[in-house]
Design a protein around this motif. Structure first.
Motif, PDB file in Angstrom:
ATOM      1  N   VAL A 124       0.865  -1.180   0.000  1.00  0.00           N
ATOM      2  CA  VAL A 124       0.000   0.000   0.000  1.00  0.00           C
ATOM      3  C   VAL A 124       0.900   1.227   0.000  1.00  0.00           C
ATOM      4  O   VAL A 124       1.569   1.521   0.998  1.00  0.00           O
ATOM      5  CB  VAL A 124      -0.930   0.019   1.230  1.00  0.00           C
ATOM      6  N   ASN A 125       0.922   1.924  -1.116  1.00  0.00           N
ATOM      7  CA  ASN A 125       1.763   3.103  -1.269  1.00  0.00           C
ATOM      8  C   ASN A 125       0.904   4.353  -1.174  1.00  0.00           C
ATOM      9  O   ASN A 125      -0.100   4.490  -1.886  1.00  0.00           O
ATOM     10  CB  ASN A 125       2.502   3.065  -2.604  1.00  0.00           C
ATOM     11  N   LEU A 126       1.276   5.248  -0.286  1.00  0.00           N
ATOM     12  CA  LEU A 126       0.536   6.488  -0.047  1.00  0.00           C
ATOM     13  C   LEU A 126       1.414   7.662  -0.435  1.00  0.00           C
ATOM     14  O   LEU A 126       2.511   7.833   0.105  1.00  0.00           O
ATOM     15  CB  LEU A 126       0.145   6.589   1.437  1.00  0.00           C
ATOM     16  N   LYS A 127       0.917   8.487  -1.376  1.00  0.00           N
ATOM     17  CA  LYS A 127       1.701   9.633  -1.847  1.00  0.00           C
ATOM     18  C   LYS A 127       0.949  10.934  -1.603  1.00  0.00           C
ATOM     19  O   LYS A 127      -0.225  11.061  -1.942  1.00  0.00           O
ATOM     20  CB  LYS A 127       1.990   9.511  -3.349  1.00  0.00           C
ATOM     21  N   GLY A 128       1.647  11.848  -1.014  1.00  0.00           N
ATOM     22  CA  GLY A 128       1.150  13.211  -0.827  1.00  0.00           C
ATOM     23  C   GLY A 128       2.363  14.109  -0.828  1.00  0.00           C
ATOM     24  O   GLY A 128       3.224  14.017  -1.704  1.00  0.00           O
ATOM     25  N   ASP A 129       2.481  14.964   0.191  1.00  0.00           N
ATOM     26  CA  ASP A 129       3.710  15.729   0.343  1.00  0.00           C
ATOM     27  C   ASP A 129       4.870  14.803   0.689  1.00  0.00           C
ATOM     28  O   ASP A 129       6.027  15.084   0.368  1.00  0.00           O
ATOM     29  CB  ASP A 129       3.539  16.782   1.440  1.00  0.00           C
ATOM     30  N   ALA A 130       4.542  13.699   1.371  1.00  0.00           N
ATOM     31  CA  ALA A 130       5.536  12.668   1.674  1.00  0.00           C
ATOM     32  C   ALA A 130       5.025  11.345   1.112  1.00  0.00           C
ATOM     33  O   ALA A 130       3.936  11.272   0.557  1.00  0.00           O
ATOM     34  CB  ALA A 130       5.767  12.581   3.184  1.00  0.00           C
ATOM     35  N   GLU A 131       5.819  10.285   1.256  1.00  0.00           N
ATOM     36  CA  GLU A 131       5.445   8.989   0.705  1.00  0.00           C
ATOM     37  C   GLU A 131       5.654   7.899   1.749  1.00  0.00           C
ATOM     38  O   GLU A 131       6.690   7.865   2.423  1.00  0.00           O
ATOM     39  CB  GLU A 131       6.263   8.682  -0.551  1.00  0.00           C
ATOM     40  N   ILE A 132       4.666   7.046   1.886  1.00  0.00           N
ATOM     41  CA  ILE A 132       4.727   5.922   2.821  1.00  0.00           C
ATOM     42  C   ILE A 132       4.324   4.665   2.062  1.00  0.00           C
ATOM     43  O   ILE A 132       3.365   4.681   1.291  1.00  0.00           O
ATOM     44  CB  ILE A 132       3.759   6.111   4.014  1.00  0.00           C
ATOM     45  N   THR A 133       5.054   3.574   2.282  1.00  0.00           N
ATOM     46  CA  THR A 133       4.660   2.284   1.707  1.00  0.00           C
ATOM     47  C   THR A 133       4.600   1.246   2.814  1.00  0.00           C
ATOM     48  O   THR A 133       5.600   1.008   3.509  1.00  0.00           O
ATOM     49  CB  THR A 133       5.642   1.822   0.625  1.00  0.00           C
ATOM     50  N   LEU A 134       3.438   0.640   2.973  1.00  0.00           N
ATOM     51  CA  LEU A 134       3.231  -0.418   3.952  1.00  0.00           C
ATOM     52  C   LEU A 134       3.150  -1.752   3.227  1.00  0.00           C
ATOM     53  O   LEU A 134       2.528  -1.849   2.161  1.00  0.00           O
ATOM     54  CB  LEU A 134       1.932  -0.182   4.724  1.00  0.00           C
ATOM     55  N   LEU A 135       3.772  -2.788   3.803  1.00  0.00           N
ATOM     56  CA  LEU A 135       3.740  -4.135   3.239  1.00  0.00           C
ATOM     57  C   LEU A 135       2.991  -5.047   4.207  1.00  0.00           C
ATOM     58  O   LEU A 135       3.326  -5.115   5.387  1.00  0.00           O
ATOM     59  CB  LEU A 135       5.156  -4.657   3.010  1.00  0.00           C
ATOM     60  N   TYR A 136       1.970  -5.744   3.665  1.00  0.00           N
ATOM     61  CA  TYR A 136       1.159  -6.658   4.472  1.00  0.00           C
ATOM     62  C   TYR A 136       1.458  -8.091   4.042  1.00  0.00           C
ATOM     63  O   TYR A 136       1.374  -8.425   2.865  1.00  0.00           O
ATOM     64  CB  TYR A 136      -0.325  -6.348   4.293  1.00  0.00           C
ATOM     65  N   GLY A 137       1.796  -8.929   5.041  1.00  0.00           N
ATOM     66  CA  GLY A 137       2.175 -10.300   4.756  1.00  0.00           C
ATOM     67  C   GLY A 137       1.202 -11.325   5.291  1.00  0.00           C
ATOM     68  O   GLY A 137      -0.018 -11.180   5.162  1.00  0.00           O
ATOM     69  N   ASN A 138       1.725 -12.364   5.946  1.00  0.00           N
ATOM     70  CA  ASN A 138       0.900 -13.478   6.407  1.00  0.00           C
ATOM     71  C   ASN A 138      -0.040 -13.048   7.532  1.00  0.00           C
ATOM     72  O   ASN A 138       0.295 -12.179   8.347  1.00  0.00           O
ATOM     73  CB  ASN A 138       1.794 -14.617   6.931  1.00  0.00           C
ATOM     74  N   THR A 139      -1.200 -13.673   7.569  1.00  0.00           N
ATOM     75  CA  THR A 139      -2.112 -13.475   8.696  1.00  0.00           C
ATOM     76  C   THR A 139      -1.697 -14.415   9.826  1.00  0.00           C
ATOM     77  O   THR A 139      -1.238 -15.534   9.603  1.00  0.00           O
ATOM     78  CB  THR A 139      -3.566 -13.752   8.298  1.00  0.00           C
ATOM     79  N   VAL A 140      -1.887 -13.930  11.032  1.00  0.00           N
ATOM     80  CA  VAL A 140      -1.582 -14.708  12.236  1.00  0.00           C
ATOM     81  C   VAL A 140      -2.766 -14.572  13.175  1.00  0.00           C
ATOM     82  O   VAL A 140      -2.992 -13.494  13.742  1.00  0.00           O
ATOM     83  CB  VAL A 140      -0.292 -14.218  12.920  1.00  0.00           C
ATOM     84  N   GLY A 141      -3.541 -15.647  13.314  1.00  0.00           N
ATOM     85  CA  GLY A 141      -4.754 -15.551  14.115  1.00  0.00           C
ATOM     86  C   GLY A 141      -5.694 -14.531  13.508  1.00  0.00           C
ATOM     87  O   GLY A 141      -6.010 -14.575  12.315  1.00  0.00           O
ATOM     88  N   SER A 142      -6.122 -13.568  14.310  1.00  0.00           N
ATOM     89  CA  SER A 142      -7.006 -12.503  13.821  1.00  0.00           C
ATOM     90  C   SER A 142      -6.235 -11.266  13.386  1.00  0.00           C
ATOM     91  O   SER A 142      -6.832 -10.241  13.060  1.00  0.00           O
ATOM     92  CB  SER A 142      -8.011 -12.119  14.909  1.00  0.00           C
ATOM     93  N   GLY A 143      -4.900 -11.353  13.378  1.00  0.00           N
ATOM     94  CA  GLY A 143      -4.075 -10.221  12.988  1.00  0.00           C
ATOM     95  C   GLY A 143      -3.296 -10.503  11.722  1.00  0.00           C
ATOM     96  O   GLY A 143      -3.531 -11.479  11.021  1.00  0.00           O
ATOM     97  N   GLN A 144      -2.319  -9.615  11.442  1.00  0.00           N
ATOM     98  CA  GLN A 144      -1.519  -9.750  10.226  1.00  0.00           C
ATOM     99  C   GLN A 144      -0.146  -9.149  10.449  1.00  0.00           C
ATOM    100  O   GLN A 144       0.017  -8.178  11.206  1.00  0.00           O
ATOM    101  CB  GLN A 144      -2.210  -9.052   9.047  1.00  0.00           C
ATOM    102  N   LEU A 145       0.850  -9.708   9.759  1.00  0.00           N
ATOM    103  CA  LEU A 145       2.207  -9.200   9.845  1.00  0.00           C
ATOM    104  C   LEU A 145       2.371  -8.033   8.876  1.00  0.00           C
ATOM    105  O   LEU A 145       1.927  -8.096   7.725  1.00  0.00           O
ATOM    106  CB  LEU A 145       3.209 -10.304   9.516  1.00  0.00           C
ATOM    107  N   VAL A 146       3.037  -6.978   9.356  1.00  0.00           N
ATOM    108  CA  VAL A 146       3.178  -5.737   8.589  1.00  0.00           C
ATOM    109  C   VAL A 146       4.578  -5.179   8.798  1.00  0.00           C
ATOM    110  O   VAL A 146       5.176  -5.338   9.865  1.00  0.00           O
ATOM    111  CB  VAL A 146       2.134  -4.683   9.048  1.00  0.00           C
TER     112      VAL A 146
END
Length: 329
Positions: A124-146
């Protein structure tokens, strides 16, 4: 009987205690967790101009426009507000519940290396005045690795992010939504000249009737008439294209609908190489009447075969009672 009442009372008390404990544990978990995005990143999220979701070779780019958000792969056709709101809500509400490894050698195994062979990492890449990229991986229980793309640290967050990267599924394809009760009349004109003129007995009625048809032949045919009009009045397209990219010729069918409040819609159905496209040629509505219609003249809407079959009904498809049958009934 008294024993049964007492047992039910004890069961109720036990369930209440369990619910309170679960609620308490949730509150403790919230207190022990922390937001994935810090205050500065949350501020950037509020001002983001472009969002790109990618998984493998598939991706979709959402762009903020003057009016709303559009899908870049479809010439900035409006994006689904509900899906976008769900994405932003998930990003804002993500909370870290556990720190994981910071060793990049483990990223591929955890689904957090987008360059790994067969990777299903959601970026998930977010671009505005700055830029952030989040990576989502395997799910673990009811959560997820990020993890952040520029950081090796992996976290377990409280909720998984499940978002499609199919650009077509981001399109706001609910093109026309006019309640049937508000419609007063309609007209269908086929290319060969056959005309179906429809009206209603009075305002507020749901059922249409064929104008000029004797009452004995109207009975029992309302659903065929209504389904034809409803296919246009409540239209969700399959896809969209720019009209200028299509070689539109004379339409197969011209359709008109009017409401009791004075709104009017004109639409044409075209067939091109086995595909069917609907264009809205004209839509007018009083200022005090709010109807959901995307009448932007740039677009042509692709329809499914089932929708077309509903729209192209003729007199013989609607009037299924023969005169002698009607008389016997």
């Amino acid at each position: 009987m008294k024993k049964l009442i007492a047992a039910l009372a004890l069961l109720t008390v036990a369930l209440v205690v369990i619910a309170l404990r679960m609620q308490g544990s949730d509150r403790v978990a919230d207190l022990e967790s922390r937001p994935l995005l810090n205050e500065a990143q949350l501020a950037q999220l509020a001002e983001v101009e472009r969002i790109t979701l990618s998984r493998g070779d598939a991706s979709v780019e959402l762009v903020r426009t003057d009016k709303d958000w559009g899908v870049a792969e479809h010439h900035l056709f409006p994006a689904q507000r509900e899906r976008l709101a769900a994405l932003l809500h998930a990003l804002r509400g993500a909370r870290i519940i556990e720190d994981q490894t910071a060793n990049p050698d483990h990223h591929a195994r955890l689904g957090l290396d987008p360059d790994a062979e067969g990777a299903e990492t959601l970026a998930v890449n977010l671009k505005g005045d700055a830029e952030i990229t989040l990576l989502y991986g395997n799910t673990v229980g009811s959560g997820q690795l990020v993890r952040f793309a520029d950081d090796d640290q992996v976290w377990l967050v409280n909720r998984p992010l499940s978002m499609t990267v199919n650009s077509n599924e981001w399109l706001a394809l609910d093109v026309i939504d006019i309640p049937m009760e508000q419609l007063s009349s309609a007209r269908w004109e086929h290319a060969d000249g056959e005309v179906l003129q429809l009206d209603k007995a009075k305002e507020g009625d749901y059922n249409f009737r064929l104008a000029g048809l004797e009452p004995a032949l109207q009975a029992g045919n309302e659903r065929w008439v209504n389904s034809m009009v409803l296919a246009l009045a409540n239209l969700r397209a399959q896809s969209v294209a720019l009209r200028e990219d299509l070689q539109l010729q004379e339409p197969l069918l011209r359709m008109q609908m009017q409401t009791w409040q004075g709104a009017e819609l004109h639409a044409d159905l075209h067939g091109i190489d086995g595909r069917y496209w609907l264009v809205i040629d004209r839509f007018v509505s009083p200022e005090d009447v709010e109807l959901e219609v995307n009448a932007d003249e740039r677009w042509a809407y692709q329809l499914a075969i089932g929708q077309v079959e509903q729209l192209v009904k003729r007199h013989a498809d609607i009037v299924r009672n023969q005169p002698e049958q009607a008389g016997q009934e």
